[in-house]
Motif scaffolding. Structure first.
Motif, PDB file in Angstrom:
ATOM      1  N   UNK A   1     -22.255 -17.860  25.672  1.00 34.60           N
ATOM      2  CA  UNK A   1     -21.832 -16.957  26.740  1.00 34.60           C
ATOM      3  C   UNK A   1     -21.163 -15.690  26.236  1.00 34.60           C
ATOM      4  N   UNK A   2     -21.433 -14.603  26.964  1.00 35.10           N
ATOM      5  CA  UNK A   2     -20.797 -13.305  26.744  1.00 35.10           C
ATOM      6  C   UNK A   2     -20.504 -12.747  28.126  1.00 35.10           C
ATOM      7  N   UNK A   3     -19.551 -11.831  28.216  1.00 35.93           N
ATOM      8  CA  UNK A   3     -19.230 -11.307  29.543  1.00 35.93           C
ATOM      9  C   UNK A   3     -18.612  -9.925  29.472  1.00 35.93           C
ATOM     10  N   UNK A   4     -18.508  -9.305  30.636  1.00 34.94           N
ATOM     11  CA  UNK A   4     -17.814  -8.031  30.771  1.00 34.94           C
ATOM     12  C   UNK A   4     -16.358  -8.315  31.127  1.00 34.94           C
ATOM     13  N   UNK A   5     -15.542  -7.285  31.115  1.00 35.59           N
ATOM     14  CA  UNK A   5     -14.133  -7.445  31.474  1.00 35.59           C
ATOM     15  C   UNK A   5     -13.981  -7.912  32.915  1.00 35.59           C
ATOM     16  N   UNK A   6     -14.942  -7.559  33.769  1.00 30.23           N
ATOM     17  CA  UNK A   6     -14.882  -7.945  35.181  1.00 30.23           C
ATOM     18  C   UNK A   6     -15.442  -9.338  35.438  1.00 30.23           C
ATOM     19  N   UNK A   7     -15.951  -9.990  34.387  1.00 29.15           N
ATOM     20  CA  UNK A   7     -16.414 -11.363  34.545  1.00 29.15           C
ATOM     21  C   UNK A   7     -17.898 -11.540  34.796  1.00 29.15           C
ATOM     22  N   UNK A   8     -18.707 -10.507  34.615  1.00 28.28           N
ATOM     23  CA  UNK A   8     -20.160 -10.652  34.743  1.00 28.28           C
ATOM     24  C   UNK A   8     -20.669 -11.320  33.467  1.00 28.28           C
ATOM     25  N   UNK A   9     -21.222 -12.517  33.605  1.00 28.86           N
ATOM     26  CA  UNK A   9     -21.572 -13.315  32.440  1.00 28.86           C
ATOM     27  C   UNK A   9     -23.042 -13.186  32.050  1.00 28.86           C
TER      28      UNK A   9
ATOM     29  N   UNK B   1     -23.040  -1.387  32.772  1.00 28.81           N
ATOM     30  CA  UNK B   1     -23.147  -0.198  31.936  1.00 28.81           C
ATOM     31  C   UNK B   1     -23.105  -0.542  30.444  1.00 28.81           C
ATOM     32  N   UNK B   2     -23.539   0.425  29.629  1.00 29.55           N
ATOM     33  CA  UNK B   2     -23.492   0.258  28.174  1.00 29.55           C
ATOM     34  C   UNK B   2     -22.049   0.078  27.718  1.00 29.55           C
ATOM     35  N   UNK B   3     -21.875  -0.729  26.680  1.00 26.42           N
ATOM     36  CA  UNK B   3     -20.553  -0.912  26.104  1.00 26.42           C
ATOM     37  C   UNK B   3     -19.616  -1.787  26.907  1.00 26.42           C
ATOM     38  N   UNK B   4     -20.139  -2.560  27.842  1.00 25.77           N
ATOM     39  CA  UNK B   4     -19.269  -3.381  28.695  1.00 25.77           C
ATOM     40  C   UNK B   4     -19.357  -4.875  28.396  1.00 25.77           C
ATOM     41  N   UNK B   5     -20.420  -5.323  27.756  1.00 25.77           N
ATOM     42  CA  UNK B   5     -20.542  -6.756  27.448  1.00 25.77           C
ATOM     43  C   UNK B   5     -19.903  -6.984  26.081  1.00 25.77           C
ATOM     44  N   UNK B   6     -18.613  -7.192  26.092  1.00 27.99           N
ATOM     45  CA  UNK B   6     -17.862  -7.237  24.837  1.00 27.99           C
ATOM     46  C   UNK B   6     -17.004  -8.488  24.681  1.00 27.99           C
ATOM     47  N   UNK B   7     -17.001  -9.347  25.689  1.00 24.28           N
ATOM     48  CA  UNK B   7     -16.151 -10.539  25.644  1.00 24.28           C
ATOM     49  C   UNK B   7     -16.975 -11.794  25.330  1.00 24.28           C
ATOM     50  N   UNK B   8     -16.328 -12.750  24.659  1.00 25.20           N
ATOM     51  CA  UNK B   8     -16.949 -14.050  24.365  1.00 25.20           C
ATOM     52  C   UNK B   8     -16.049 -15.140  24.947  1.00 25.20           C
ATOM     53  N   UNK B   9     -16.389 -15.657  26.127  1.00 24.51           N
ATOM     54  CA  UNK B   9     -15.542 -16.681  26.757  1.00 24.51           C
ATOM     55  C   UNK B   9     -15.309 -17.893  25.869  1.00 24.51           C
ATOM     56  N   UNK B  10     -16.319 -18.230  25.068  1.00 26.22           N
ATOM     57  CA  UNK B  10     -16.184 -19.322  24.107  1.00 26.22           C
ATOM     58  C   UNK B  10     -16.405 -18.733  22.718  1.00 26.22           C
ATOM     59  N   UNK B  11     -15.414 -18.897  21.847  1.00 27.87           N
ATOM     60  CA  UNK B  11     -15.494 -18.301  20.512  1.00 27.87           C
ATOM     61  C   UNK B  11     -16.714 -18.800  19.744  1.00 27.87           C
ATOM     62  N   UNK B  12     -17.339 -17.882  18.993  1.00 24.96           N
ATOM     63  CA  UNK B  12     -18.490 -18.209  18.151  1.00 24.96           C
ATOM     64  C   UNK B  12     -18.067 -18.012  16.701  1.00 24.96           C
TER      65      UNK B  12
ATOM     66  N   UNK C   1     -17.542 -17.024  13.200  1.00 25.70           N
ATOM     67  CA  UNK C   1     -18.015 -15.928  12.368  1.00 25.70           C
ATOM     68  C   UNK C   1     -18.292 -14.642  13.108  1.00 25.70           C
ATOM     69  N   UNK C   2     -18.488 -14.705  14.421  1.00 29.94           N
ATOM     70  CA  UNK C   2     -18.791 -13.507  15.214  1.00 29.94           C
ATOM     71  C   UNK C   2     -17.502 -13.010  15.852  1.00 29.94           C
ATOM     72  N   UNK C   3     -17.055 -11.832  15.430  1.00 26.90           N
ATOM     73  CA  UNK C   3     -15.772 -11.317  15.915  1.00 26.90           C
ATOM     74  C   UNK C   3     -15.913 -10.363  17.089  1.00 26.90           C
ATOM     75  N   UNK C   4     -16.988  -9.594  17.128  1.00 22.04           N
ATOM     76  CA  UNK C   4     -17.137  -8.604  18.202  1.00 22.04           C
ATOM     77  C   UNK C   4     -18.607  -8.285  18.436  1.00 22.04           C
ATOM     78  N   UNK C   5     -18.967  -8.086  19.695  1.00 21.50           N
ATOM     79  CA  UNK C   5     -20.327  -7.693  20.072  1.00 21.50           C
ATOM     80  C   UNK C   5     -20.240  -6.605  21.136  1.00 21.50           C
ATOM     81  N   UNK C   6     -21.330  -5.914  21.356  1.00 18.00           N
ATOM     82  CA  UNK C   6     -21.393  -4.925  22.432  1.00 18.00           C
ATOM     83  C   UNK C   6     -22.845  -4.671  22.797  1.00 18.00           C
ATOM     84  N   UNK C   7     -23.052  -4.089  23.971  1.00 13.77           N
ATOM     85  CA  UNK C   7     -24.389  -3.651  24.378  1.00 13.77           C
ATOM     86  C   UNK C   7     -24.445  -2.137  24.293  1.00 13.77           C
TER      87      UNK C   7
END
Length: 356
Positions: free
Chosen positions: A99-107, A136-147, A149-155
């Motif tokens: 899972x990944x999500x936006x700050x507003x909770x869109x998963x 929008x671009x740059x909004x999918x940056x959260x990982x509700x469940x840690x992965x 080795x993966x520290x940060x992602x973005x669209x």
């Protein structure tokens, strides 16, 4: 027709000869009472059946069934937005379903398994269908469940392709349009009907022989009344003329080379000075104005006969927004005149700036 139990029973008793005792407790009364109850029940069933003959009274699955049986049209289902995420920092294995999500909770969730390192990309899909996934671009940056080795992602680009399910009113309007404009398998209405059957298509314009003899240009906008993305264009092309050569492999008749295109977007920017109602907040009112302007532009986008965006209508939309007492100096694309549109252009909201 609406019957009353007592009236039904009275009519039955009146039809029986008076030589029979017809008061409560006697056979004539009891038997006819039972029949009156049955007739009343049947009357209710008839009333329900009559209502179902009128498409205006139908909703949901009943509406779906009626329209499919009468015109062969199916409701356009909701679709899921998709995006591509990039690993910004770290490396590791991402499993399908992560899972990944936006700050507003869109998963969103990963659709494939893979091992990735910094700079690699992978596909994700919105968890819920509908326009809510078109973030929008740059909004999918959260990982509700840690992965690991993966520290940060973005669209790097917006998520696209999410469209709401066709509403009852929209389906009913498409049904009426099909009745008013019969599809004979090769006329303009046929191409419109084929394109509109694809989930995500909002409106269609047909340009016969636009690309030469025996050609048809099918120009579409998506359900948000904006330019369609390449995926939606490909879906419509695949349905109508998949090989783009008129070989009859799709819905288009043999010999008709159909090419699916989309409209060019014309950004409509607006600025004005407004007088706020008491206790109204400028930020909230600005968002409300944006919403109302978007609704107006969607209403006229690719609509039959639309050749311009009306300055007067835009002014009216701003003035009638809740929280706005008055407005002045409205500038639309830097001027105070109508914005012309060509046959292949669709208006979309640009920057909106309001001051007090």
């Amino acid at each position: 027709m609406s019957l009353e139990l007592e009236q039904i029973h009275e009519d039955m008793l009146n039809a029986i000869h008076d030589r029979y005792q017809k008061t409560l407790g006697f056979p004539a009364y009891d038997f006819t009472r039972a029949f009156a109850l049955a007739v009343l029940s049947l009357d209710g069933d008839v009333e329900v059946a009559e209502r179902r003959l009128n498409v205006e009274n139908l909703t949901g699955q009943e509406l779906d069934l009626f329209i499919f049986q009468h015109r062969g049209l199916s409701r356009r289902y909701a679709t899921y937005a998709t995006a591509t995420l990039r690993v910004v920092t770290g490396s590791g294995t991402i499993q399908a379903g992560a899972l990944f999500s936006t700050a507003s909770g869109v998963e969103f969730y990963a659709t494939t398994d893979g091992s990735y390192t910094e700079g690699d990309t992978f596909p994700v899909r919105a968890y819920l269908a509908g326009e809510s996934g078109n973030v929008e671009a740059g909004t999918i940056t959260y990982m509700p469940v840690a992965i690991a080795g993966i520290a940060a992602v973005t669209n790097d680009a917006p998520a696209t392709g999410g469209y709401d399910e066709e509403s009852d009113d929209e389906l009913r309007e498409r049904y009426y349009n099909d009745l008013r404009n019969p599809n004979n398998g090769g006329n303009q209405q046929a191409y419109i009907a084929w394109a509109l059957s694809v989930p995500g298509v909002g409106r269609v314009r047909i340009f016969p022989q636009a690309l030469g003899a025996n050609t048809v240009e099918v120009c579409i906008v998506d359900a948000t009344m904006e330019a369609a993305d390449s995926s939606l264009i490909s879906q419509v092309q695949e349905l109508i003329d998949p090989n783009n050569n008129g070989d009859g492999a799709g819905e288009a008749p043999i010999g008709a080379v159909a090419t699916v295109t989309t409209a060019a977007e014309v950004a409509i920017s607006a600025s004005a000075t407004i007088v706020l109602a008491e206790e109204a907040d400028l930020g909230t009112v600005t968002e409300a104005v944006k919403t109302n302007l978007t609704e107006y532009l969607r209403e006229i986008a690719f609509a039959e006969g639309t050749t311009y965006v009306s300055y007067a209508q835009l002014s009216s939309v701003v003035s009638s927004t809740e929280g706005v007492l008055d407005q002045s100096g409205l500038q639309v694309n830097g001027g105070s005149v109508n914005i012309p549109l060509t046959d292949r252009q669709v208006p979309v909201l640009g920057e909106v700036s309001l001051t007090t």
